[in-house]
Design a protein around this motif. Structure first.
Motif, PDB file in Angstrom:
ATOM      1  N   LEU A 249     -15.599  -2.833  23.187  1.00  0.00           N
ATOM      2  CA  LEU A 249     -14.302  -2.165  23.356  1.00  0.00           C
ATOM      3  C   LEU A 249     -13.201  -3.220  23.310  1.00  0.00           C
ATOM      4  N   GLN A 250     -12.318  -3.055  22.339  1.00  0.00           N
ATOM      5  CA  GLN A 250     -11.203  -3.987  22.194  1.00  0.00           C
ATOM      6  C   GLN A 250      -9.928  -3.304  22.681  1.00  0.00           C
ATOM      7  N   VAL A 251      -9.215  -3.980  23.562  1.00  0.00           N
ATOM      8  CA  VAL A 251      -7.977  -3.405  24.084  1.00  0.00           C
ATOM      9  C   VAL A 251      -6.816  -3.896  23.232  1.00  0.00           C
ATOM     10  N   MET A 252      -6.085  -2.937  22.654  1.00  0.00           N
ATOM     11  CA  MET A 252      -4.948  -3.278  21.807  1.00  0.00           C
ATOM     12  C   MET A 252      -3.668  -3.110  22.626  1.00  0.00           C
ATOM     13  N   LEU A 253      -2.932  -4.195  22.751  1.00  0.00           N
ATOM     14  CA  LEU A 253      -1.681  -4.144  23.516  1.00  0.00           C
ATOM     15  C   LEU A 253      -0.594  -3.579  22.627  1.00  0.00           C
TER      16      LEU A 253
END
Ligand SMILES: [Zn+2]
Length: 449
Positions: A279-283
């Motif tokens: 899971l990649q968190v995109m700001l």
């Protein structure tokens, strides 16, 4: 599946630097593993079974409408309370909203279903909030009788709130956590406004609000993207509650990109990616999407720190649509369009962050960046946190053009001088305890003393 997170930190001791890696806290790792796609699916199926959860819908029918829905959420919280050793307490916090000529046409008794997991440290007044909205809507936001399943908007956020309450109520944290399913979002952010205003009036020490709205579907319409490995966190740049004095400071020191909510977003990315695989968190450097609002906004207006967590790709044939078929396309927010594995990861993202924040000691106090002399070095000082024990502090550092912190420097001291120019980097300080849980970072005040 265990894995080491390869974020290097630098240890500063007696003028030498050595590197180590940050490991997962086993207690948080265990809680993350307890997040269940099956539980989430069962909550959403039950929520959908109430037909509509429109804020203006019936509160007297035991099977249908918002009243039945909130009674069920309260029942779930009360079940979890039994395993909490008396620490979890649930209520429906109600207020009467008068007809307002906008999205409320008759007085309505609004209710936020709220479970409070009391912190174990009496000196620790901090509160962390996870919020989702229980209410739903059809194409016509005033339609209070037709089916409005709201599986994703915001059954997904509500399910995440319930699942975090289920797991976390079996654990103890020094700080307090509030799990809330608000009402009235679709009628104008009414439930969150009621709660945020109350928090302001009663001086709640809210450190962070994680607003989850639409976090369970993995695909877009029109562009046909399918992806369940990315999630967005929206955070404000210049705070909506900034005073003229705050804005003058932001202009003087280039702090346009360092609001407390943005620091929270960066924190969520670091901790989320530490604990949740794939899971990649995109700001997203925006308060919200175009034309849209959410339950984080009333908190921001009251000066609290809050972000919006939302799926990567939205499907607008599902949101705010009557359930129907047109030209072979199925419209409506139905449970079969949720990706429960994706929802599991997004729930775990919330849980890992709430747990790390509530386990950590409070933030370092009186953090200063010393400007007494012109210098190519950077000197910082701070005082210990108000509550909790510390093992030391992390100094965070990044280039001025970097979106995320790039270095974590560990020290046990209460001041540090680094061989990097304060003109060329941003710095912040976090408290860190024995089990490695770090507080939110504090941006130093520039000080001429
Ligand atoms: Zn929503």
């Amino acid at each position: 599946m265990k894995q080491l997170v390869l974020l290097f930190i630098v240890f500063a001791s007696s003028n030498s630097f050595s590197q180590t890696i940050i490991r997962r806290d086993p207690q948080i790792e265990k809680m993350v593993m307890d997040v269940s796609a099956d539980s989430l699916q069962s909550y959403i199926n039950t929520l959908v079974s109430f037909g509509t959860r429109n804020t203006l819908s019936t509160t007297t029918n035991p099977q249908k409408g918002i009243g039945a829905a909130r009674a069920w959420v309260l029942k779930k919280f009360n079940e979890f309370a039994k395993n909490s050793g008396g620490r979890l307490k649930a209520i429906i916090d109600t207020t009467t909203i008068a007809a307002n000529g906008k999205r409320v046409d008759t007085p309505v008794l609004l209710g936020n279903v709220m479970a409070t997991l009391k912190g174990t440290d009496p000196d620790d007044k901090r509160i962390f909030i996870i919020s989702g909205h229980l209410d739903t809507r059809r194409t016509d936001v005033m339609d209070r009788t037709g089916d409005a399943p709201g599986a994703n908007d915001d059954g997904s956020g509500t399910a995440a709130v319930i699942e975090c309450a289920r797991i976390m109520s079996g654990h103890a944290f020094p700080a307090t956590i509030i799990f809330v399913a608000v009402s009235g979002e679709e009628q104008g952010l009414l439930g969150s406004t009621f709660m945020a205003n109350k928090a302001k009036n009663e001086n709640w020490d809210i450190e962070a609000v994680l607003n989850n709205d639409i976090i369970g579907s993995n695909n877009s319409n029109e562009t046909n993207i399918v992806n369940n490995t990315k999630v967005r966190v929206f955070s404000e740049g210049i705070p909506v509650a900034a005073t003229e004095k705050d804005i003058a400071k932001i202009k003087a020191y280039g702090l346009e990109n360092d609001s407390k909510s943005r620091e929270l977003a960066r924190y969520i990315k670091e901790i989320g990616e530490r604990y949740v695989d794939n899971l990649q968190v995109m700001l997203i450097y925006r308060i919200d999407r175009f034309l849209r609002g959410g339950d984080h906004l009333p908190y921001l207006k009251n000066g609290f720190t809050a972000v919006r967590i939302t799926e990567m790709n939205e499907n607008f044939t599902r949101q705010h649509q009557d359930v129907r078929k047109e030209n072979g396309i199925q419209y409506g927010d139905l449970p079969e369009y949720i990706d429960y594995e994706y929802l599991r990861k997004n729930t775990a993202l919330n849980l890992a962050n709430l747990a790390n924040l509530a386990k950590a000691s409070s933030v370092p106090q009186d953090v200063k960046l010393k400007l007494k002399n012109l210098s190519n070095k950077t000197s910082l000082s701070w005082l210990p946190p108000k509550s909790g024990s510390v093992n030391g502090y992390y100094i965070l550092m990044r280039e001025t053009s970097s979106p995320v912190w790039e270095k974590k420097i560990f020290t046990k001291e209460n001041e540090i001088t680094l061989p990097f120019s304060k003109d060329n980097y941003f710095f912040a300080v976090q408290s860190v305890n024995e089990s490695g849980n770090e507080s939110l970072p504090v941006i130093p005040e520039a000080s001429r003393d």
